[in-house]
Design an enzyme around this catalytic site. Structure first.
Site: not given
Length: 191
Positions: A177, A150, A11-12, A68-69, A171, A8-9
């Protein structure tokens, strides 16, 4: 090929979409009508990724992947780890999380940390997992306004800028990721 990315993120989702080849159609949880919180109750990053894909496969029937991070800080015995998103509380506020981490690192000379991402993939009745790690250090103050989580306090080894100061492309090239998604894509391209 069509795959659900169980997050649901937003940004991800944006970050991962930029890495997935065009021939793979990525669906979000919203696209499949999943609006509930997918459980993350395991004690490891890998366990949480697997739990998410198991949930989507069982309840919605789609081939899917989930990540999962966690940010693991050496001098804090791996904290915040699986609690990275809610380190400062259930409100999941990035600024609160960073402030708590910076506070917990006050007067600690060892600021070594790593981001760890695990992707679990349910595809054609099989489960696969992929892991990517980016080692670095936690800064003493926040820098930059790009990225999320972060990113303003994490500098990858060999870099002078935080993740929040570099482009999404850079990045993705050096980050946890991005590495993990490339492992996933290589696997998908090999079948």
């Amino acid at each position: 090929m069509q795959l659900v990315f169980a997050t649901n993120n937003l940004n991800k989702l944006k970050e991962v979409q930029s890495l997935i080849p065009e021939h793979i159609k990525l669906l979000s949880l919203k696209d499949i009508g999943c609006f509930e919180d997918v459980p993350e109750t395991q004690l490891t990053i890998k366990g949480n990724a697997i739990q998410k894909v198991d949930y989507i496969k069982e309840h919605y029937g789609y081939d899917c992947f989930a990540d999962d991070t966690g940010l693991e800080v050496e001098s804090l015995n791996g904290e915040p780890g699986i609690f990275s998103a809610r380190y400062a509380g259930e409100q999941r506020d990035a600024i609160d999380n960073m402030d708590k981490l910076l506070h917990n690192l006050e007067n600690k000379p060892n600021r070594n940390a790593q981001f760890k991402t695990v992707i679990a993939l349910h595809l054609n009745g099989k489960l696969e997992t992929f892991t990517g790690i980016c080692k670095g250090k936690i800064t003493t103050t926040k820098h930059g306004n790009k990225g999320f989580g972060y990113d303003p306090i994490f500098k990858a080894d060999g870099y002078t800028k935080t993740f929040a100061e570099i482009s999404l492309e850079e990045k993705n090239r050096i980050g946890h990721r991005g590495k993990t998604v490339r492992f996933l894509v290589n696997f998908l391209n090999s079948i």
